[in-house]
Each structure stands twice: as structure tokens, then as C-alpha cells.
Write an enzyme that holds these catalytic residues in place. Structure first.
Site, PDB file in Angstrom:
ATOM      1  N   GLY A 120      -8.293  -8.814  -1.162  1.00  0.00           N
ATOM      2  CA  GLY A 120      -9.132  -8.798   0.024  1.00  0.00           C
ATOM      3  C   GLY A 120     -10.548  -8.389  -0.300  1.00  0.00           C
ATOM      4  N   ALA A 121     -10.680  -7.385  -1.189  1.00  0.00           N
ATOM      5  CA  ALA A 121     -11.998  -6.889  -1.564  1.00  0.00           C
ATOM      6  C   ALA A 121     -11.840  -5.966  -2.765  1.00  0.00           C
ATOM      7  CB  ALA A 121     -12.644  -6.133  -0.394  1.00  0.00           C
ATOM      8  N   GLU A 181     -13.816  -2.376  -4.555  1.00  0.00           N
ATOM      9  CA  GLU A 181     -14.721  -1.277  -4.260  1.00  0.00           C
ATOM     10  C   GLU A 181     -15.732  -0.980  -5.360  1.00  0.00           C
ATOM     11  OE1 GLU A 181     -10.889   0.730  -5.935  1.00  0.00           O
ATOM     12  OE2 GLU A 181     -11.392  -1.009  -4.708  1.00  0.00           O
ATOM     13  N   HIS A 184     -12.061   0.141   4.546  1.00  0.00           N
ATOM     14  CA  HIS A 184     -11.243   0.532   3.388  1.00  0.00           C
ATOM     15  C   HIS A 184     -12.135   0.644   2.149  1.00  0.00           C
ATOM     16  CE1 HIS A 184      -7.363   0.242   0.975  1.00  0.00           C
ATOM     17  NE2 HIS A 184      -8.274  -0.025   0.056  1.00  0.00           N
ATOM     18  N   GLU A 185     -12.932  -0.374   1.905  1.00  0.00           N
ATOM     19  CA  GLU A 185     -13.788  -0.352   0.715  1.00  0.00           C
ATOM     20  C   GLU A 185     -14.867   0.725   0.821  1.00  0.00           C
ATOM     21  OE1 GLU A 185     -12.569  -2.072  -1.702  1.00  0.00           O
ATOM     22  OE2 GLU A 185     -11.146  -2.926  -0.268  1.00  0.00           O
ATOM     23  N   HIS A 212     -13.591   4.014  -0.198  1.00  0.00           N
ATOM     24  CA  HIS A 212     -13.471   4.125  -1.660  1.00  0.00           C
ATOM     25  C   HIS A 212     -14.747   4.663  -2.315  1.00  0.00           C
ATOM     26  CE1 HIS A 212      -9.578   2.697  -2.809  1.00  0.00           C
ATOM     27  NE2 HIS A 212      -9.721   1.497  -2.283  1.00  0.00           N
ATOM     28  N   GLU A 258      -5.837   4.320  -3.166  1.00  0.00           N
ATOM     29  CA  GLU A 258      -5.455   3.279  -2.206  1.00  0.00           C
ATOM     30  C   GLU A 258      -4.805   3.836  -0.942  1.00  0.00           C
ATOM     31  OE1 GLU A 258      -6.780   0.637  -2.519  1.00  0.00           O
ATOM     32  OE2 GLU A 258      -7.238   0.469  -4.647  1.00  0.00           O
TER      33      GLU A 258
END
Length: 848
Positions: A265-266, A268, A299-300, A303, A322
Site C-alpha cells: 500500500g505504501a 514509510e 499509517h505511514e 511511522h 507495524e
């Protein structure tokens, strides 16, 4: 993947010898489509006289110099350069040519079919910065990184530090010299280069610093890029995290780059986060996807603190990155954005993923044993992300949210720019909460398995409860009985609503916990354990509650309560404790009233699996017809233009199994039949075409024509999916050959073609590929990168067969290959577990 592994012991030994200071990395991206120049200067201290190695995967090494002395390039073998006779202070220079990839690992190169432009991006987690420069590839050897990049003058070049003004030469190239980064791990360094379009903004950090913001995407997608919305969610996330973490954003700028052919998805990367282009919406998408994009953005961003500022020492504490980001992104989405039902989404998506993963033979503690890089590659799973996030949610309920955030803030302040282990975080949480977390950690983080909680209800002739208890069980292989903080909800039918009439919150521990405060109450129509979803546990519905759910689930007003009931019914089905036919009834009877997009998405996916694999073979044709007919009826009655309408229509197309179904799909795609408010846009047209391909109503030439009309990267993926779904042996063999006997396809096309190959509509054609599948396992594992190998080994497994022959063949391969790499055996064991579960549920289906 021979010669590319690194063990934990090797990393620990190297860490006792070496401490890195800084890297100067010079990259030349003007050498053509195959390789790029890489010159690494590494400064590090070491135990004088000791030996070690540095990591590199390269096409060719031209020169190696250690402390001014040339080293024979024969010191480079497999993925390492051997270094001997180290000084107390060292400077290593490695001049090499490295290869571009098309697997999404290292430095990925993509040519846009729309305009021929070339785009590059890096993806280094777990062990792939070594594909770009010589590096001590382990997270606890942090350093400052300074990148100098030569590329075509018309490109944009982005890395972790702010982009400098380029210096052009006389040959159409330019050089960008980036400032050195703070002390970070190599796997979060980054390079993104190409003629990307970009737009910029800024925000003011809690420290008073102005943080530049950037959003990037390819030229041919830029018209669809809603950058203002991305900036808005980013600002909300910054404000939330800086307040809760009591620590300002730690890097100089924050770029978000949407890149092609991305595996995850991505990622960091510090200050330069890369995202999948799936999040650039060229067609209408569901609210589930829109919300997932917001959760991913946050989410990123989480991080940047948890993972980038403070990083795990070794990959066994990957969960520290995570799980925390999973939890933090959900609570921030719920509390700081318009997606206020994010915890409902978390239950429907993340927790269902975690429960599924925790029942596989490969389940492991949240704090996993990671012996080498191959171990960690397969550990980006539902335990590391979703179970860990679920456990943290329960921990915050136990210690209190304020104490939890205070502990996290102390953790960042104490360990900034360093590396940590689990004990470091727990120490801060114990200080702020005043609780001893050692027993909690042992039961929740250091043991595997999921518990099941069931209600024990006794009532008298008047329906008054005389005893209520919560019974806890654990699987035989993982017998830990754990403490849980949970709610119990009583729901009764009142008019046309199923409403909560009583609620109690309590601590549950041991095999049986009596709940005396519920004695004397009237037994309700539905009893819901874990109401409000504080606990991580499977829950069971008693017979009366299950019957109520089947008849009236859609009448529960609270979307989180509905998600819990949906999940409980699914768990009972896949555990062969309830009839799959009853589950079909439940879904078709109630999904039309569901309002939460991710709940719809998850439930419809489970419905398709039930119809194609969980019902007994003798019932399957009838069930598939019933499911497709029911979905089409629901799509016709859905609110015009609604999210539910879109999901029901696309799932109907995926469920089609008869000529009449596919004829309806054809009419819908051609516009002969319409659903009010449903636009057949580019992506939906492709999804319908894939259904028609699976049904044999179109040819490869028809698919080629569709691709000619949509000659884009996404169109290429859809076309590969459709061609592999064609229901002929020749089409399946062509797909197989393109995937297994050739290694030229890029990662996302591999993934798409594999999905088409195993389309359930062509299930009988898969029988002839069972033996070839097992024959290709070791050759593919040994010759492809991890990402491509995993796509092939997972994606081409003929799971839709779901029969004893496939089970026996899989067991036989495992028995005959006890010495195969552990990571490969894990993937095969997980494939086997899916077939064994399907056979168990099929046996339950035959009892009805």
C-alpha cells in the site's frame, strides 16, 4: 534467492565489530535501461584487525578500495563484499553497476505506455537498499546518508532530504546533491526520479518549524490526483500525532509520491513516502478504498516516529513498527478525520485478517522469532499488523489511553534516533501506567493463537437468566488462556430495530468467568460478547442469537455491533460449526441493509469463498446460482449511485456462473441494461470484461481491443487478468508460460495474471496444472526475487479445486521436501491449510 540471505546471528556478530557513521552515495541514472552507476563511500568504525562483510547486489563491481588500498573485486561474491584487516576508523569505496528491477524491489524502472516516459522509485524494505548501493543492510547500523544523483535534466528527483537545485551539464543531464540525512536505517532511505508532476504546500509544526509538503504522481495520471485532499488529511494527522506523541515531526519535509507498479500500500521512507497508484482514482471507487487511503496516509505518517525516528534493533520487533502504526492510524482516522467509524472498519478488515492468520499452521507470537531475512519476508502478515494492532487497542483499554500516550511520548524522547527492543517500550508504559506488564506481554505478545469466547446461558421457563458465564477455550497447539477486557451487549427486537437494551463491561480470565450481574435479567433476542470490540478473540453466538442474526442483522443500528455479528457468523462458518448455507442466507438476507463499505466488501468476499469452496461440491452449482441471482436482485434494489450498488454489481459479475448470468453482465457492460446511477466507467468496464472472459463470452482479440482503447498501466494489468481467466486449456497454458517459463513480466502484471489463472469459473482446467505447480516451486524460489516468487507460489496455487486430491498432493510435497527453505515451506503449508479448512466446512455442509 541463493546467496542473498542474512541471519540474525550474522547481523549481531557484525554489529559487535562495526558501527557506521555515514554514507556518500553517488548514482548515475543516465546509463540506459538496464543498469545505473553506483559509487558508495562508507565511513565506519570497527574493531581493529577484525573482518566483516558489507552487502551489495550488483551487475558488476568495478573497483573496491578500503582505506586507500585497492581490494580485488573477487572479494564480491553473491550479495557480499568481504572486508579484512579493518582499522579502528575506515573508509570503504565501492564502484559498481546495479540493475534496475521490474519487481518492485530495489530501484524499480517503469515505462509509461501512455507517453513512453520513464519513472523510477526505490523500495528497500526489507533488504533491498543493497540493490542500489553497498550498505551494512541491518536496521541497527544507522548512519547519515548523503545522495548525489545524476539524471535527465527534465526529471524531478526526490530523496529523504529536501530536493536541492540541480546543476545541469551540456549533455541533457543534471546532478542533484542532497544534504545528509539524520541518523536513520538504510531501509527507509529513498530515491524517486522521473518526470513526475508535483504540487506543494506547507504546514507549521508544533516546534514552530515550517514543514514543506509535496504530492507527486505520473503525468498521465495527474488529472486524477486530488492533492488538496491528501494535504488536508496530512495536516490532520500531523496535528494529532504531534499532540499525542508530544514530539514534533522529526524530519525536514514530507513528500508523498504515488508511484507505478508498487507491491504494497505504501512505504514509510523518511520524509519521502511512496504509495501505490491504486490510490489515484481514475474511476469511481468504493468508500472502503477511500477510507483505506486515509488510513494508509496516517499509517505511514505514524511511522515517521515509530519506525523511522525510533527503529527496532532486528526484525523480530518488526511489530513495534507495524502494529503501532496500524493502531495509531485507526485511532487518528476515527478521531481526527471524517471517517469516524474507523474502528468498525478495523474490525471488519484488520481483525478478520488477524483471526485468519492466527489459525494457520504458520501462526507465531506478535514478537516473532526471526532467524534470517527469509523469515521476515513472510512475516509481513496479519499477526505483525492486525493482531498486534488489536492487542495494542486492548492494552490502551487496560492501562488507560492517557497513560499509554504518555508512555509512548517518553519512549520517543528517550530513544530518538536509536534502536530498541520490546522491553524498552514496555518499561516506559509501566512507568506511566503504574502496571506490571510482564505477565500481559508474555500472554499476549510472546505466545501464539486466538482464544474463543462463548456465552453459557441458563434461563427458566419465563426466559429469565439464572446463570450467565463466559467460557474461554484455546486451540490444543496454543493452549494459552488469556485475560480479556470486554463488553457484553443484550439486544432485543423493538419494532423494526434490533436495539441494545443492556451492556456490561468486565475483565474475563480463566476457562470460565461467571457474570452474576446478568442473573435475573430477561434473556434477550441476541447476546453479543465483546460488544464495543475491546478484546482480541473469536466470539460465538448461541443458537437463539444466531437465528436472530440471520433474520434481523440488518436491523442493528450500531455499525460496530453489526460488524461483530458478521464476524462471529463467519468464524462459526469457517470453523465448520455452522452451515455454509446458513451463512449464504445471512448475507443475502442482510447485506442490502449494511451501510459500512468495508463491512460490505469483506462480507461479499467471504460470500464468494463460501459459494466456490466451502459448500460441498454436490451443492456448489446450485449455491453459486443462488448467490449470483441474489446479488443481482440486491444490486437492482440498491440506492441509485450508492457505494453498495457498485459493490453488489461488481460482486455479481465476479459470482456469475451460468450463461444467463454472463448474458446479463454483457448487457450491463454494453448499456442494454442499466442500474440507475451506476456509470460503466473504465475500471468497471474492465471488471465486467474479466467476468465475460471467465465465462468464455469474449476472446483474446476482444481483450486486445479493450487494451488498445485503454493502453495504460492499469489497462495492461486488467488485460493480463482477463486473458488468464479465459476458460480454455490453451489460455491457461499461455498464462502459465508467461508467468513460470518467462521472467519478463513486471510485478503487478504477474499478480493480475495469476488472479485470472485461478478464476473459479475455470476450476476444472486447473486439474492439469497441479503437478506442474509442484514441479515449479523450487526452481521459481531459487531463481526469482522474493516478491515475484511469492506472487507465483501463492497466486498460482489451484486453491479453487479445494478437493482431497489437491490436499494429498500438497501434503506429499511437504513430506518429500522437508529440507526446502523454511519460508517456502511456510507458504505451502498455508496453502494446504486453506484446502484442509475448505474440506472441513464441506463436510459440515453435507450434514444439512
Amino acid at each position: 534467492m541463493p546467496g542473498e540471505n542474512l541471519t540474525r546471528i550474522e547481523a549481531q556478530q557484525r554489529r559487535t565489530v562495526v558501527d557506521t557513521a555515514e554514507y556518500d552515495v553517488v548514482l548515475d541514472l543516465t546509463r540506459g535501461p538496464e543498469v545505473f552507476g553506483s559509487r558508495s563511500t562508507v565511513r565506519f568504525t570497527a574493531t581493529e584487525g577484525a573482518s566483516t562483510f558489507i552487502d551489495l547486489i550488483a551487475a558488476q563491481v568495478h573497483a573496491i578500495t578500503l582505506n586507500g588500498t585497492p581490494i580485488d573485486t573477487a572479494a564480491f561474491a553473491d550479495s557480499r563484499i568481504t572486508l579484512t584487516g579493518l582499522a579502528a576508523s575506515n573508509e570503504l569505496v565501492v564502484d559498481a553497476d546495479c540493475r534496475y528491477t521490474n519487481s518492485g524491489e530495489g530501484l524499480h524502472r517503469f515505462v509509461d505506455p501512455v507517453d513512453g516516459e520513464v519513472y523510477l522509485y526505490s523500495q528497500f524494505e526489507v533488504p533491498d537498499s543493497r540493490r542500489v548501493f553497498a550498505v551494512f543492510e541491518q536496521p541497527d547500523l544507522k548512519a547519515g546518508f548523503q545522495f548525489t544523483v545524476t539524471a535527465p535534466a527534465g526529471w524531478k528527483v526526490v530523496s529523504n532530504s529536501p530536493t536541492p537545485d540541480p546543476v545541469a551539464d551540456d549533455h541533457g543531464a543534471a546532478t542533484w546533491t542532497f544534504a545528509r540525512t539524520p541518523r536513520i536505517s538504510s531501509y527507509i532511505t529513498a530515491l524517486i526520479a522521473g518526470p513526475y508532476e508535483a504540487t506543494f504546500s506547507e504546514l507549521t509544526s508544533s516546534s514552530g518549524r515550517v514543514i514543506p509538503l509535496g504530492v507527486y504522481a505520473r503525468k498521465s495520471l495527474w488529472q486524477h490526483m486530488d492533492a488538496d485532499y491528501i494535504f488536508d488529511k496530512t495536516r490532520q494527522g500531523f496535528a494529532y500525532y504531534e499532540s499525542k506523541f508530544d514530539y514534533p515531526y522529526p524530519f525536514e519535509k514530507y513528500d508523498q509520491l504515488f508511484v507505478p507498479e508498487f507491491n504494497a500500500g505504501a512505504m514509510e521512507n523518511a520524509g519521502a513516502v511512496t504509495f501505490t497508484e491504486t490510490y489515484v482514482f481514475r474511476s469511481k471507487v468504493t468508500d472502503a478504498v477511500k477510507e483505506r487511503r486515509v488510513v494508509t496516509i496516517l499509517h505511514e505518517l505514524a511511522h515517521m516516529w515509530f519506525g523511522d525516528l525510533v527503529t527496532m534493533k532486528w526484525w523480530n520487533d518488526l511489530w513495534l513498527n507495524e502494529s503501532f502504526a496500524e493502531w495509531a492510524s485507526t485511532i487518528s482516522t476515527a478521531e481526527a478525520t471524517e471517517w469516524t467509524h474507523a474502528w468498525t472498519t478495523f474490525n471488519a478488515m484488520e481483525k478478520s485478517w488477524a483471526y485468519r492468520q492466527d489459525q494457520l499452521p504458520s501462526t507465531h507470537p506478535v514478537v516473532a522469532t526471526i532467524n534470517d531475512l527469509e523469515d521476515v519476508q513472510v512475516n509481513f502478515d496479519g499477526i505483525t499488523y492486525a493482531k498486534g494492532g488489536s492487542v495494542l487497542k486492548q492494552l490502551t483499554a487496560w492501562v488507560g489511553i492517557d497513560a499509554f500516550f504518555a508512555g509512548v511520548a517518553a519512549y520517543f524522547a528517550k530513544h530518538e534516533w536509536g534502536n530498541t527492543e520490546l522491553s524498552d517500550l514496555l518499561a516506559e508504559l509501566e512507568t506511566t501506567s503504574g502496571r506490571d506488564l510482564s505477565a500481559w506481554s508474555k500472554k499476549w505478545l510472546e505466545t501464539a493463537g486466538v482464544n474463543t469466547l462463548s456465552p453459557l446461558i441458563e434461563d427458566n421457563a419465563d426466559g429469565v437468566i439464572t446463570r450467565f458465564a463466559v467460557v474461554q477455550t484455546a486451540p490444543a497447539d496454543y493452549p494459552t488462556i488469556r485475560p480479556h477486557r470486554l463488553g457484553i451487549g443484550f439486544y432485543d427486537l423493538e419494532g423494526d430495530q434490533l436495539v441494545r437494551v443492556h451492556h456490561v463491561e468486565l475483565d474475563v480470565d480463566g476457562d470460565r468467568t461467571d457474570v452474576p450481574e446478568l442473573k435475573g435479567l430477561k434473556r434477550p433476542d441476541l447476546v453479543l460478547l465483546n460488544d464495543d470490540d475491546l478484546a482480541y478473540a473469536k466470539i460465538r453466538l448461541d443458537d437463539r442469537s444466531l437465528a436472530t442474526a440471520v433474520a434481523h442483522l440488518g436491523k442493528i443500528a450500531d455499525p460496530l455491533a453489526r460488524a461483530l455479528v458478521w464476524g462471529a457468523a463467519w468464524d462459526q462458518t469457517r470453523d465448520a460449526e455452522a452451515s455454509p448455507s446458513d451463512y449464504v442466507d445471512l448475507v443475502l438476507g442482510n447485506i442490502g441493509a449494511e451501510t459500512e463499505s468495508t463491512t460490505i466488501r469483506t462480507t461479499l468476499s467471504q460470500l464468494l469463498l463460501t459459494a466456490t469452496a466451502y459448500v460441498a461440491p454436490e451443492h456448489r452449482d446450485h449455491t453459486r446460482v443462488r448467490v449470483a441471482d441474489g446479488l443481482w436482485a440486491l444490486a437492482q434494489s440498491a440506492v441509485a449511485g450508492s457505494d453498495a450498488q457498485l459493490q453488489l454489481a461488481t460482486t455479481f459479475a465476479a459470482a456469475a456462473s451460468t450463461p444467463s448470468h454472463w448474458a446479463q453482465v454483457q448487457r450491463l457492460r454494453d448499456g442494454e441494461v442499466t442500474l440507475p446511477g451506476l456509470q460503466i466507467d473504465t475500471d468497471l468496464s474492465w471488471q465486467l470484461l474479466i467476468s465475460l472472459a471467465a465465462g468464455g463470452l469474449v476472446t483474446a482479440s476482444d481483450i486486445d481491443a479493450a487494451l488498445a482503447a485503454d493502453n495504460t498501466a492499469k489497462g495492461g494489468e486488467f488485460a493480463a487478468h482477463a486473458k488468464a481467466a479465459l476458460p480454455t486449456h490453451e489460455a491457461k497454458q499461455a498464462a502459465w508460460d508467461s508467468l513460470v517459463n518467462s521472467d519478463t513480466l513486471p510485478n503487478t502484471v504477474v499478480r493480475s495474471a495469476a488472479a485470472g489463472f485461478v478464476n473459479p469459473a475455470g476450476v476444472t482446467l486447473l486439474e492439469s496444472f497441479v503437478q506442474p505447480y509442484f514441479d515449479m516451486l523450487l526452481p521459481v524460489w531459487n531463481s526469482r526475487t522474493y516478491q515475484i516468487a511469492s506472487y507465483l507460489i501463492t497466486g498460482l496455487y489451484p486453491a479453487p479445486l479445494a478437493d482431497k486430491a489437491l490436499r494429498d498432493a500438497t501434503r506429499a510435497w511437504l513430506a518429500e521436501h522437508a529440507d526446502a527453505p523454511a519460508a517456502l515451506r511456510r507458504i505451502i503449508a498455508e496453502n494446504l491449510a486453506g484446502v484442509e479448512r475448505a474440506l472441513s466446512v464441506q463436510a459440515r455442509d453435507r450434514q444439512d
